[in-house]
Enzyme design. Structure first.
Site, PDB file in Angstrom:
ATOM      1  CG  HIS A  84      -0.329   0.135   2.532  1.00 28.29           C
ATOM      2  ND1 HIS A  84       0.294  -0.915   3.149  1.00 28.29           N
ATOM      3  CD2 HIS A  84      -0.212   1.185   3.379  1.00 28.29           C
ATOM      4  CE1 HIS A  84       0.760  -0.534   4.330  1.00 28.29           C
ATOM      5  NE2 HIS A  84       0.467   0.755   4.491  1.00 28.29           N
ATOM      6  CG  ASP A  85       2.189   3.510   2.880  1.00 31.15           C
ATOM      7  OD1 ASP A  85       1.347   4.160   2.216  1.00 31.15           O
ATOM      8  OD2 ASP A  85       2.178   3.457   4.128  1.00 31.15           O
ATOM      9  CE  LYS A 126       4.382   6.249   3.550  1.00 34.80           C
ATOM     10  NZ  LYS A 126       4.395   5.885   4.986  1.00 34.80           N
ATOM     11  CG  HIS A 174       2.403   7.784  -0.625  1.00 35.20           C
ATOM     12  ND1 HIS A 174       1.716   8.763   0.070  1.00 35.20           N
ATOM     13  CD2 HIS A 174       1.873   6.597  -0.210  1.00 35.20           C
ATOM     14  CE1 HIS A 174       0.827   8.198   0.870  1.00 35.20           C
ATOM     15  NE2 HIS A 174       0.915   6.882   0.718  1.00 35.20           N
ATOM     16  CG  HIS A 176      -3.867   7.937   1.744  1.00 35.33           C
ATOM     17  ND1 HIS A 176      -3.791   8.033   3.117  1.00 35.33           N
ATOM     18  CD2 HIS A 176      -2.669   7.410   1.343  1.00 35.33           C
ATOM     19  CE1 HIS A 176      -2.609   7.604   3.535  1.00 35.33           C
ATOM     20  NE2 HIS A 176      -1.905   7.205   2.468  1.00 35.33           N
TER      21      HIS A 176
END
Length: 528
Positions: A382-383, A386, A411, A443
Site C-alpha cells: 500500500h505504501d 514512498k 505516493h 487514502h
C-alpha cells in the site's frame, strides 16, 4: 411319439435360468400394458421362473395406455414394456410409445409392441414411424419366442444402462475435476475429493478419509490425516493416523505398493502425483463397488493426481509472488525504518477483515474469486510509492507544510502507477493488480473527501476501503516521528467517529467484530 409344436409349449411350467448363481435381491421389472386380462395371465405364466444374470423378473400390469404412462412416470427403472396396440382407442399403444420417448424422455426402456389385429397397424409402417424395439403378433409369441424376446431385450437394456451410467459417471468426474481445480489449499482439495467420490458413487460413504505419507525421507512413514467425512470425522483431531485404526494396515500397503486395494473392511485408492507425493483415499462404501464404479474411481483418481500437481505448482507460484511482494515492501520500509512491522500487521488484519466480510455476506457478488487469495499479500504494497518521496519530506520528524503534504500525498499515485504497469504483464487478477488498487485508493474517504481522486462509497475499490481502515488503525496504535502511540480504546473510538465519513462502515464493523471475537495480541508490537 407325437410331436409338440411351439404353440403347445406356451403353457408349460418350465424353469429357465441364465447364469445360474445365487439370486440377487434386485429384479428386472417388466410392464405389461394390455386391456385383456387373459393376456396378462398367460404372459405371467410364460415368464414364470425365468431369471437373467442372477436376477429374477418382476411383472407389473397396466390395463390402458394412460395407466401404463402413469406407471412409467413413477418408475423409470422399468426395463421392458410389452405393449398392446389397440386398447381404449385403436392406437392407444402407439400413442403411449411416443409419450414414453418424447414426454418421459426414456430412451432406455425396451418397447415390444404386440397386436392381435395386424391389419390395424401394419408392421413396416410402425417400425419406421415409431421408436420401438420389436413388433410381434400375439399369436406368434410362444413360450420359447417369449423367452428369447425377453432375454434379448433385457440384455440390450443392460448394455444401454451401462453406457448411460458410464456417461453420467464421466460427466460427474469432469464436473468434479473442474470444481476441484478451483480450490487453492490442500485441505480444501482433499475434502473436495472425498465429497465428489460420494457423488460419483451415488450413495453416502461412511468412514471416508484422505491421508498422505510425509514427503521427507527422514520422517517416519505414518499416514497424515488431511480430510475426513462420514464416521471418520473424529480423525481430524489427529495429525497422524493412529496405529490402532483398523484401516491403517491397508493404507500403508497401498502406499507401499502404489496400487488400489479392495477388502471387506475398506477400499483404498492410490493417487501418485507427478512430483512423487503420494495420497490415498480410503472409504467403506455402503455396498460392494461394481466394476463400473471401480473403473470410474480409477479415472477420477488419475485426474486428481493432476489436480494435486496443479495445487503444488500454484503454491510454489504463490510463495514466489509473496516473496517478491515482501521484498518490494521491505524496500519501501527501508526508506522509512520507523514503520517497523507495519506492513506485516496490515497484511494480517486485511485478511482477517476480508474473511469477516465474507462471513457477514458483505462481499460484492461480482468480486473476483482471486480476491480472497491475494488481498492480504497485496496490502503489503500500500505504501510502496514512498520510494519516490524525497527523504527530507518522508523522514521529517515534525508536521509537514501544505506544499510538503502535497508531495507526500503523491505516493498514492506513484504506487498505483508502478504496480499498474507491473500488473499489465500478468493476466487476470493478481496481487499486483489488487496492490495497484490499494496503493491508489487507501487514502480515499468514504464520503469523497480523500485523495488522490476524491472517490466516494463503492467507487473506491473494496481492497482500498479495507486497507484505509487497517492503515490508520495500525498507525494510531504505534509511534511515529510526529506522534506517540494511542491506547487501543481511543483508536477504536476514532474509527467509530469517522465510520461513514472517512471509513466504510461495513469495514469498521468487520474490524471491531474481529477484535472482539479473536482478541489478537499481535496487533500491538513490542515497544508500543
Amino acid at each position: 411319439m407325437p410331436h409338440h409344436s411351439d404353440d403347445e409349449n406356451w403353457l408349460e411350467e418350465e424353469t429357465v435360468c441364465i447364469e445360474d448363481q445365487s439370486k440377487s435381491t434386485e429384479k428386472w421389472r417388466i410392464l405389461i400394458v394390455d386391456d385383456e386380462l387373459d393376456v396378462h395371465a398367460v404372459t405371467r405364466l410364460a415368464l414364470k421362473n425365468i431369471s437373467f444374470k442372477d436376477q429374477d423378473i418382476e411383472i407389473i400390469s397396466a390395463y390402458s395406455g394412460q395407466e401404463g404412462f402413469d406407471v412409467l412416470a413413477r418408475d423409470p427403472d422399468i426395463c421392458m414394456v410389452l405393449l398392446d396396440v389397440v386398447m381404449e382407442t385403436e392406437n392407444a399403444g402407439l400413442v403411449l410409445a411416443q409419450r414414453i420417448r418424447h414426454e418421459l424422455k426414456n430412451d432406455l426402456v425396451r418397447i415390444i409392441l404386440r397386436t392381435g389385429q395386424p391389419g390395424q397397424a401394419p408392421e413396416q409402417k410402425i417400425i419406421v414411424d415409431y421408436d420401438i424395439n420389436d413388433y410381434k403378433l400375439k399369436t406368434e409369441l410362444t413360450a420359447q419366442k417369449m423367452f428369447t424376446c425377453v432375454i434379448s431385450s433385457l440384455r440390450a437394456y443392460e448394455g444401454l444402462k451401462t453406457i448411460e451410467a458410464n456417461r453420467r459417471g464421466l460427466d460427474k468426474i469432469l464436473q468434479a475435476v473442474n470444481n476441484l481445480y478451483q480450490l487453492d489449499s490442500l485441505k480444501e482439495l482433499a475434502t473436495g475429493v472425498l465429497t465428489q467420490i460420494s457423488t460419483i458413487l451415488n450413495f453416502g460413504t461412511e468412514g471416508v478419509l484422505c491421508v498422505m505419507r510425509p514427503s521427507s525421507s527422514s520422517e517416519e512413514a505414518i499416514p497424515m490425516v488431511i480430510a475426513t467425512i462420514g464416521q471418520s470425522i473424529t480423525l481430524q483431531e489427529h495429525k497422524l493416523l493412529p496405529d490402532s485404526h483398523p484401516w491403517t494396515p491397508s493404507i500403508l500397503k497401498v502406499f507401499e505398493e502404489k496400487k488400489n486395494l479392495f477388502s471387506p473392511m475398506v477400499d483404498v485408492f492410490s493417487i501418485v502425483a507427478a512430483h512423487g507425493q503420494q495420497f490415498a483415499v480410503a472409504f467403506a462404501p455402503a455396498r460392494p463397488l461394481t466394476p463400473l464404479e471401480c473403473n470410474l474411481l480409477d479415472i477420477f483418481c488419475d485426474r486428481i493426481a493432476a489436480a494435486f500437481d496443479n495445487l503444488e505448482m500454484f503454491e510454489l507460484l504463490k510463495t514466489t509472488q509473496e516473496a517478491t511482494v515482501i521484498a518490494l515492501a521491505d524496500l519501501a520500509e527501508s526508506r522509512d525504518p520507523t514503520t517497523g512491522g507495519h506492513v506485516r500487521r496490515v497484511c494480517r488484519l486485511t485478511e482477517a477483515i476480508a474473511q469477516e466480510l465474507m462471513v457477514l455476506g458483505k462481499l460484492p457478488d461480482n468480486l473476483h474469486s482471486n480476491f480472497m487469495a491475494f488481498v492480504g499479500i497485496a496490502s503489503i504494497l500500500h505504501d510502496v510509492g514512498k520510494v519516490g518521496i524525497p527523504d527530507a519530506i518522508l523522514l521529517k520528524p515534525g508536521q509537514h507544510t501544505p506544499e510538503e503534504r502535497l508531495i507526500m500525498q503523491g505516493h498514492a499515485m506513484i504506487g498505483e502507477t508502478v504496480l499498474g504497469h507491473a500488473s499489465a504483464s500478468v493476466p487476470g487478477v493478481s496481487s499486483l493488480s489488487i496492490g495497484a488498487e490499494i496503493a491508489g485508493g487507501h487514502h480515499e474517504h468514504f464520503d469523497g473527501n480523500g485523495y488522490p481522486r476524491g472517490l466516494a462509497g463503492e467507487a473506491i475499490p473494496l481492497s482500498a476501503r479495507i486497507v484505509a481502515v487497517v492503515d490508520v488503525f495500525d498507525a494510531l496504535l504505534h509511534s511515529r516521528p510526529y506522534k506517540k502511540p494511542w491506547p487501543l480504546p481511543e483508536v477504536i473510538s476514532y474509527l467509530k467517529e469517522r465510520s461513514g465519513s472517512q471509513f466504510d462502515p461495513d469495514v469498521v464493523s468487520a474490524l471491531l467484530n474481529f477484535l472482539e471475537a479473536e482478541k489478537p495480541d499481535w496487533i500491538i508490537a513490542e515497544g508500543h
